[in-house]
Design a protein around this motif. Structure first.
Motif, PDB file in Angstrom:
ATOM      1  N   PRO A  30      -6.359  54.344 -21.508  1.00  0.00           N
ATOM      2  CA  PRO A  30      -5.121  55.033 -21.886  1.00  0.00           C
ATOM      3  C   PRO A  30      -4.359  54.329 -22.995  1.00  0.00           C
ATOM      4  O   PRO A  30      -4.658  53.179 -23.351  1.00  0.00           O
ATOM      5  N   ALA A  31      -3.377  55.023 -23.542  1.00  0.00           N
ATOM      6  CA  ALA A  31      -2.540  54.476 -24.608  1.00  0.00           C
ATOM      7  C   ALA A  31      -1.951  53.132 -24.189  1.00  0.00           C
ATOM      8  O   ALA A  31      -1.517  52.963 -23.052  1.00  0.00           O
ATOM      9  N   GLY A  32      -1.969  52.176 -25.109  1.00  0.00           N
ATOM     10  CA  GLY A  32      -1.428  50.857 -24.848  1.00  0.00           C
ATOM     11  C   GLY A  32      -2.429  49.863 -24.301  1.00  0.00           C
ATOM     12  O   GLY A  32      -2.129  48.671 -24.196  1.00  0.00           O
ATOM     13  N   ASP A  78       4.099  59.540 -30.538  1.00  0.00           N
ATOM     14  CA  ASP A  78       5.470  59.803 -30.114  1.00  0.00           C
ATOM     15  C   ASP A  78       5.714  61.318 -30.192  1.00  0.00           C
ATOM     16  O   ASP A  78       4.837  62.091 -30.603  1.00  0.00           O
ATOM     17  N   TYR A  79       6.913  61.740 -29.794  1.00  0.00           N
ATOM     18  CA  TYR A  79       7.182  63.182 -29.731  1.00  0.00           C
ATOM     19  C   TYR A  79       7.006  63.841 -31.096  1.00  0.00           C
ATOM     20  O   TYR A  79       6.409  64.926 -31.204  1.00  0.00           O
ATOM     21  N   ALA A  83       4.421  66.840 -31.983  1.00  0.00           N
ATOM     22  CA  ALA A  83       4.890  68.133 -32.483  1.00  0.00           C
ATOM     23  C   ALA A  83       4.188  68.483 -33.794  1.00  0.00           C
ATOM     24  O   ALA A  83       3.788  69.637 -34.009  1.00  0.00           O
ATOM     25  N   GLU A  84       4.026  67.493 -34.667  1.00  0.00           N
ATOM     26  CA  GLU A  84       3.327  67.715 -35.935  1.00  0.00           C
ATOM     27  C   GLU A  84       1.879  68.118 -35.692  1.00  0.00           C
ATOM     28  O   GLU A  84       1.345  69.020 -36.356  1.00  0.00           O
ATOM     29  N   LEU A  85       1.246  67.462 -34.725  1.00  0.00           N
ATOM     30  CA  LEU A  85      -0.146  67.738 -34.414  1.00  0.00           C
ATOM     31  C   LEU A  85      -0.320  69.171 -33.914  1.00  0.00           C
ATOM     32  O   LEU A  85      -1.204  69.909 -34.375  1.00  0.00           O
TER      33      LEU A  85
END
Length: 219
Positions: A30-32, A78-79, A83-85
């Motif tokens: 996972p992330a991190g 990040d958010y 959103a861009e994706l």
């Protein structure tokens, strides 16, 4: 008689890349997560050199980054990035569906129809449904007959590996998603390019809404 511990097998950088990407995509990394070459080589039973090559490739794609005092870690979105994706997914998946309505052969339409019917029987298995969901979208991309669009969407799919879990595990979302696929398929079969694009864009917008709920701990 002393039993020797099997040594990690040698592997190409491409094979190591596939293993690491799958681990990130499935949530096993996972992330991190801190990515140490030696630990990864032991975990996947491969040598360190291809692991190093794979990490460099993943870093170039934005899936791995280097943090001060931590080294390589699995990146996160990040958010704003999420959103861009999803915005670009909506635009590009919509375009692919519209092109598929023009270029898909009768056989390809039949394949899409069979995929939808199969997925109706997988609603109780979100993991399996997530895999077949990717296959459905890939079939539409291939049916669009645009190599540049296909390559762009494939690279975008790689970025989606950073999103934890699948929206299809949210109650009722699996069934909704399959019916949205059915609407896309029906428009493609009817050779309705505008309708196919609209249905595909609506599908991605709905997925984004559910993803926001997941990221904020909601349902």
């Amino acid at each position: 008689m002393v039993t020797k511990t099997p040594r990690p097998s040698r592997s190409s950088g491409s094979e190591a890349y596939d293993l690491l990407l799958e681990a990130i995509d499935s949530g096993a990394l996972p992330a991190g997560t801190r990515l140490r070459e030696a630990e990864l080589a032991e975990r996947f039973r491969i040598s360190r050199t291809p692991v190093r090559e794979a990490l460099k490739r993943l870093e170039a794609q934005g899936l791995v980054l280097h943090e001060p005092h931590h080294g390589a870690v699995v990146a996160s979105l990040d958010y704003g990035q999420m959103a861009e994706l999803y915005h670009m997914r909506e635009v590009l998946e919509g375009t692919a569906a519209g092109l598929a309505a023009t270029h898909a052969t009768a056989t390809e339409v039949e394949i899409l129809r069979e995929m939808v019917e199969r997925d109706r029987g997988l609603l109780a298995d979100p993991a399996a449904l997530a895999a077949t969901n990717r296959a459905f979208h890939r079939q539409i991309r291939l049916s669009a007959r645009n190599r540049f669009l296909n390559a762009t969407l494939e690279n975008m799919r790689i970025s989606l590996a950073l999103l934890a879990g699948t929206t299809l595990a949210v109650p009722k979302r699996g069934a909704e998603s399959v019916e949205e696929h059915a609407a896309i398929m029906a428009a493609i079969e009817a050779r309705d390019a505008a309708g196919a694009e609209a249905a595909a864009r609506r599908h991605i917008r709905n997925a984004f809404k559910v993803r926001i709920g997941l990221e904020h701990g909601g349902g």
